[in-house]
Structures are given as C-alpha cells and as structure tokens.
Write a protein that holds these residues in place. Structure first.
Motif, short mmCIF file in Angstrom:
data_model
loop_
_atom_site.label_atom_id
_atom_site.label_comp_id
_atom_site.label_asym_id
_atom_site.label_seq_id
_atom_site.Cartn_x
_atom_site.Cartn_y
_atom_site.Cartn_z
N ARG A 1 -8.84 4.02 3.58
CA ARG A 1 -7.48 4.56 3.53
C ARG A 1 -6.47 3.42 3.43
O ARG A 1 -6.65 2.36 4.06
N PHE B 1 -3.03 1.62 4.23
CA PHE B 1 -1.99 1.53 5.24
C PHE B 1 -0.90 0.57 4.74
O PHE B 1 -1.21 -0.44 4.11
N PRO C 1 0.37 5.69 6.10
CA PRO C 1 0.53 5.41 7.53
C PRO C 1 0.85 3.94 7.73
O PRO C 1 0.53 3.10 6.88
N LEU D 1 0.47 0.35 9.53
CA LEU D 1 -0.44 -0.48 10.30
C LEU D 1 0.40 -1.33 11.25
O LEU D 1 1.22 -2.13 10.80
#
Length: 259
Positions: free
Chosen positions: A205, A207, A126, A128
């Motif tokens: 996680r 990013f 994903p 940021l």
C-alpha cells in the motif's frame, strides 16, 4: 512532470493524486495545471485534499487566495481529461506558515488543506507518521519534464528517489518538519511538481510521507518536501474540529468559498 521520470502505467496506480488547476486568462486555458495535490485518507471523508501552502497563498503576504479560483482533477493520470473534477470550498494553512524561515529554526508550514465541494470516489493516501530512511521514495507529479521546458505534459510521471540527511539540503534552507530528497544528477521534481506527494510503499500500500515544497539545488535533484507526518495532528484537528459541521476554529487561517 518530473524531470528524468517515466509515465505511470495504466490503469493509474496513484488515483489519489490530483492536479490543482485554475483559469489562466493569459493563456486562455480554463484548466491550467499549477500544482500537484492528493486526496487525504482521513476516516470516512473523501472531500479533503492536501497540497503545498505556497500553491494557494499570496507570495508576499502568505494570505490565502480565494477558493473560487481553484478546481482539481482527481483520479486520472491525464491532467486534461478523465477522473472527476471537484471545486474548492475552503482552504486552511497552519497559522505559522512562513516560507523562508531561518534554517533549522521554527517550521515553514508549507502545507495546505482544501475542502472539496463533494466526496470523490477515490481512496486517499494514508499518512506515514515517520518516513523510513532505508526505503526508496516515489515522487509523482505533472511538473516540467525538461529543465528549460515551458508546458507541462498531460501524463502523470513517477521517479524513485532517496531520503538524505537534512544537512544535504542546507542550500534550500531546510527547517524542522521537512525532508531532504535526492535523485541522480539532472533528475527530480521541478516546476509544476509543487504540492505533489512523495510516497513510500508498505505492505503493498502507498503511504504519503511528503509534499513537494522547493528545490535545494540549482536544478532538478535535491528537493525539500514538507514532512506530512509532522503535521498529522494539525490535519486531524482541522478536519475533525475546525471543519466539523462548518465550524472554523481558526478563521484567520481558513478562507471559505463564496457562492
């Protein structure tokens, strides 16, 4: 690989990282690693990869190269085996992509999206929207591990670096929408790391915050990365609109694979 880094542990903690490859006839190597890349986490799609624009365009004209030239190995820490191999159907770059802008003025746009010929079984990184300047940044890549090296080793490398102010990368002609990353003397991203991701870990996680663009020093150390968060709208528009149902809203900046 990254100079001064270390091999990533197994199993590979960064399966969304990809090796962008082509058939190097001069080296008689059909899977020659040229740049890093990564799978983009964008809704349910698993067929979009990001890299640096300079990895997939002609150096002087900035025109997009034929997608048929490229394929990617995704999901493996070894650039020569494992994971999955996918081919490129289309390449898109920002219409203003122009490496070498006046420092502090305009945007280089050193980012490209690659649409694959299939969905891959990998969850993408994903994005940021804004890098956290107080947290370390993880670089991963298959670039050279030695300053005077000539071949990229097989195993993916990692290295922790820090975010710096733009003024500290002035030697690399840093512009708007770019990040300045720094590491201890003699270590950092090097040839072959272009297009690879810079990551930050939040809540367990990873990013993505940047894409390797160019050096800001005479050797490994300070490097300029494209600030991916700056291009979030362009990424979403390209995937959700330009590439929806095969449509291309900006055909002059998208080249599609010809079978």
């Amino acid at each position: 690989m990254i100079v001064g880094g270390q091999p990533v542990p197994l199993p590979n903690p960064y399966p969304a990282t990809a090796s962008l490859q082509f058939h190097n006839i001069a080296r008689d190597d059909p899977n020659w690693h040229t740049c890093g890349a990564y799978v983009v986490n964008i809704g349910p799609r698993r067929d979009v990869v990001a890299t640096a624009a300079h990895c997939v365009t002609e150096r002087n004209t900035k025109t997009i190269k034929d997608p048929n030239l490229f394929h990617l190995r995704i999901g493996s820490a070894d650039q020569s085996t494992g994971g999955v191999v996918a081919y490129v159907e289309a390449i898109a770059t920002p219409k203003f992509w122009d490496w070498g802008m006046t420092p502090g003025v305009g945007m280089d746009g050193d980012i490209a999206l690659l649409r694959l010929d299939r969905n891959v079984p990998v969850n993408g990184f994903p994005i940021l929207p804004r890098a956290n300047r107080h947290d370390p940044v993880k670089l991963v890549g298959w670039g050279l591990t030695e300053v005077d090296g000539t071949a990229t080793p097989k195993h993916l490398q990692e290295l922790n670096v820090e975010l710096r102010t733009s003024s500290e990368c002035a030697a690399g002609a840093i512009t708007v929408g770019e990040l300045c990353l720094d590491s201890p003397a003699g270590t950092g991203a090097w040839f072959g790391d272009s297009g690879g991701p810079a990551l930050q870990r939040i809540g367990g996680r990873w990013f993505v915050v940047g894409i390797a663009s160019r050096q800001a020093s005479t050797g490994p150390g300070r490097a300029i990365y494209t600030d991916v968060g700056t291009y979030l709208y362009w990424i979403l528009r390209t995937v959700a609109t330009d590439w929806a149902d095969g449509r291309h809203a900006e055909p002059e900046h998208t080249l599609t694979r010809v079978s």
